[in-house]
Write a protein that holds these residues in place. Sequence first.
Motif, PDB file in Angstrom:
ATOM      1  N   SER A 100      -5.813  88.211 -57.360  1.00  0.00           N
ATOM      2  CA  SER A 100      -5.873  87.295 -58.504  1.00  0.00           C
ATOM      3  C   SER A 100      -4.478  86.802 -58.827  1.00  0.00           C
ATOM      4  N   TRP A 114      -6.984  82.463 -61.400  1.00  0.00           N
ATOM      5  CA  TRP A 114      -7.936  82.335 -60.295  1.00  0.00           C
ATOM      6  C   TRP A 114      -7.953  83.626 -59.489  1.00  0.00           C
ATOM      7  N   ASN A 116      -9.697  85.300 -55.495  1.00  0.00           N
ATOM      8  CA  ASN A 116     -10.327  84.949 -54.220  1.00  0.00           C
ATOM      9  C   ASN A 116     -11.698  85.616 -54.056  1.00  0.00           C
ATOM     10  N   GLN A 121     -13.883  83.015 -60.248  1.00  0.00           N
ATOM     11  CA  GLN A 121     -13.866  81.601 -59.861  1.00  0.00           C
ATOM     12  C   GLN A 121     -14.698  80.715 -60.788  1.00  0.00           C
ATOM     13  N   PHE A 126     -11.185  80.789 -65.654  1.00  0.00           N
ATOM     14  CA  PHE A 126     -10.832  80.331 -64.316  1.00  0.00           C
ATOM     15  C   PHE A 126     -11.099  78.846 -64.052  1.00  0.00           C
ATOM     16  N   SER A 127     -11.943  78.221 -64.838  1.00  0.00           N
ATOM     17  CA  SER A 127     -12.393  76.863 -64.515  1.00  0.00           C
ATOM     18  C   SER A 127     -11.280  75.823 -64.585  1.00  0.00           C
ATOM     19  N   TYR A 130      -9.560  76.736 -60.966  1.00  0.00           N
ATOM     20  CA  TYR A 130     -10.477  76.811 -59.822  1.00  0.00           C
ATOM     21  C   TYR A 130     -11.599  75.790 -59.985  1.00  0.00           C
ATOM     22  N   ASN A 131     -11.207  74.522 -59.968  1.00  0.00           N
ATOM     23  CA  ASN A 131     -12.154  73.423 -60.140  1.00  0.00           C
ATOM     24  C   ASN A 131     -12.495  72.812 -58.783  1.00  0.00           C
ATOM     25  N   MET A 134      -9.463  71.805 -56.654  1.00  0.00           N
ATOM     26  CA  MET A 134      -8.782  72.948 -56.058  1.00  0.00           C
ATOM     27  C   MET A 134      -9.586  73.502 -54.883  1.00  0.00           C
ATOM     28  N   GLN A 135     -10.889  73.560 -55.010  1.00  0.00           N
ATOM     29  CA  GLN A 135     -11.727  74.045 -53.913  1.00  0.00           C
ATOM     30  C   GLN A 135     -11.627  73.119 -52.705  1.00  0.00           C
ATOM     31  N   LEU A 179      -1.642  78.127 -56.106  1.00  0.00           N
ATOM     32  CA  LEU A 179      -2.363  78.935 -55.122  1.00  0.00           C
ATOM     33  C   LEU A 179      -1.465  79.380 -53.976  1.00  0.00           C
ATOM     34  N   SER A 226     -10.395  81.930 -51.041  1.00  0.00           N
ATOM     35  CA  SER A 226     -11.730  81.791 -51.613  1.00  0.00           C
ATOM     36  C   SER A 226     -12.628  82.999 -51.415  1.00  0.00           C
TER      37      SER A 226
END
Length: 642
Positions: A100, A114, A116, A121, A126-127, A130-131, A134-135, A179, A226
């Motif tokens: 994290s 965030w 993994n 996530q 986290f939102s 980790y939107n 970002m993904q 990240l 992820s």
Amino acid sequence: MANKKKVCIVGGGATGAALLWAIAQDPQANQEWDITLIHNQQTVGGHSLTYTTTRNGETLYIDIGVQFISPMLYPNVHAMLELPDFQSVEVRDYNQLQISAAFPRGANNNMQNWGNFPDYQTGPQFSTLYNQDMQFDIDAFQTFIEVSLAMGWATKSLADYFANPPTRYSNQQQFINYLLAPYLSIINGYGAALLDQTTFVDLFPLFAKLPLPHSWGTPTPLGSFSNPGVGWQRFAQGAQSWVQAMASAALKYAPSSTLILNSNVTAVSTDQNTGQVNVQWTTNGVQNSGTFDKVVLTTDMWTNSKILNNPQNQYFWNNLYKTYIGYGEDQNGNPLGQPVVWPLMYGACYIHTDETMLSPDLLNQEETLQFNAYYAGTGGGNYDLTKTFTTYIQKNVLGTPSDPDVNADGIYLSMYGYVPQPGTDKMPDPAKVLYSQTWTHGKWTPASMGGPKANLYMAQGLGNIQYQGQMNTNVYFAGNNTTADSEEGALDSALAIANYAFGVEYPLAGINPFPFTMYYIYHNVMFPKQNAAHAIASIYHMLPVKEQTTAAAPRTARPQTKAIAGKKKTSSKMAATKKAGPKPAKTKAIKKSVKSQRNRKKPVVKKGAPLQKAQSSKKIIKKPAIKPARTKKAIARKNRRK
């Protein structure tokens, strides 16, 4: 053997203990050398030291340095652990490396975190980070790593890549800052992303999903943005159990070896006339000294600088070590002299029970480790990477996140890439600190410190590979700084020096070729092969020719390979090959390389003249390459020409 030569190993971490074992287990080296190891702790361990505490009748083993190993990244460590000498060293699989990262709140007071793994996530914690964008960027980066080597990016840095990325990113700078940089900071030693030094060949074995044989027992990928990392292992009784096992096995092979503990080496100097090396050390304030035929320094280069720069060693300091070792820095980054050759860094670790070392915005404790930038904020959700630290949650390290060790609940290990200052930096409550340690270290990635590493061979004493301009100091360098900052780097550097300086053949031969390949790569880093003939001859020096046995069943000395007048030198391995059948034909290129090596003049290095440099205008192999046997047809052709 009467009148053994004497070698002193300075440092009893993983490298020092591995070198002690490598020399002791080799029959011929064991007969030739009397070994002394000097270390500054109460027991061997160094950066692999393990702190122990007991809770509810359970002994907890908390490593102050290395936390995990992997057969993929540590193949020689894995191969060693399969030897009979090391059956007592237990390792446990760890396939749930959950990471994290926690940051200062953003401009709108939104939490920025965030992880993994799925629990970290989604939701308000986290939102923000980790939107969907970002993904998308995570997928783009991880996909490129998979094909990076095939596309010719192996030796290119991340800085090169992001300067003109061949893939599209939704928010490239945010991906780098929140990240990639934290992940690289964890990898490289906390507080340093090193985008300009980290290459894709460094990242590929970590982030790529590789189709390795199931028998290797190495699931991949080891790392991911992820998903939890897989394919890791942990020493069940801590990394120190491995280091102690190496020292114990060495003492069984060579019981006359001497371990001097709780002692600090203060000076090493080479006598210009005799080539003998004097070592000075203090034990409980008492000054001691000894004279040795060879000395191997396994300590970091900044420590080596202090040891070598002494009044008795000024000739070699000014003419050799000042160029290749240089000066160090103090804990504030101030040079102790010029030049500073090795870009090392200070670090600190604390084992403690202070929960506030976790971000107040991320106290869930479902992760293995937490990168913490929350206390390094610079405003607007930004942060200073150099003031971050990482905390390992021990209940999830000694157990797993899905099956934590309840007896380790509330124990943490926080690691810094600098030495924190009270009142300035976030630190554990002193009343809750169980153990602390500061040290100097390099970076994990093999590509780091490429310049100093690539040139260090010129500062090594003479060995079975010689280079024009080397000085016969009888002082050698091994350790993480010479390879990579890992247990594998420590072991491989010890094996390389054992081969180069003491003629010890590679001792970990097995069915899997990967360990020897890794060893050969690091051997080539420490002792670069300058041409084809050089490379071929060096392989002959390193190839193993003996079977593994335990300390209880000592082996006989390997056959002498010195040439006898009028006879061809033949190793036991070649003899076995001849019995089995004819050797496969060499290619023309190899024949030409071996022939050119055979025709070279041997260097003249006179005993008693340590200052004399290897006398040759070219790079020279001390041992000539083995001559290929002539066939009957070749002899007939030669006779016809006559």
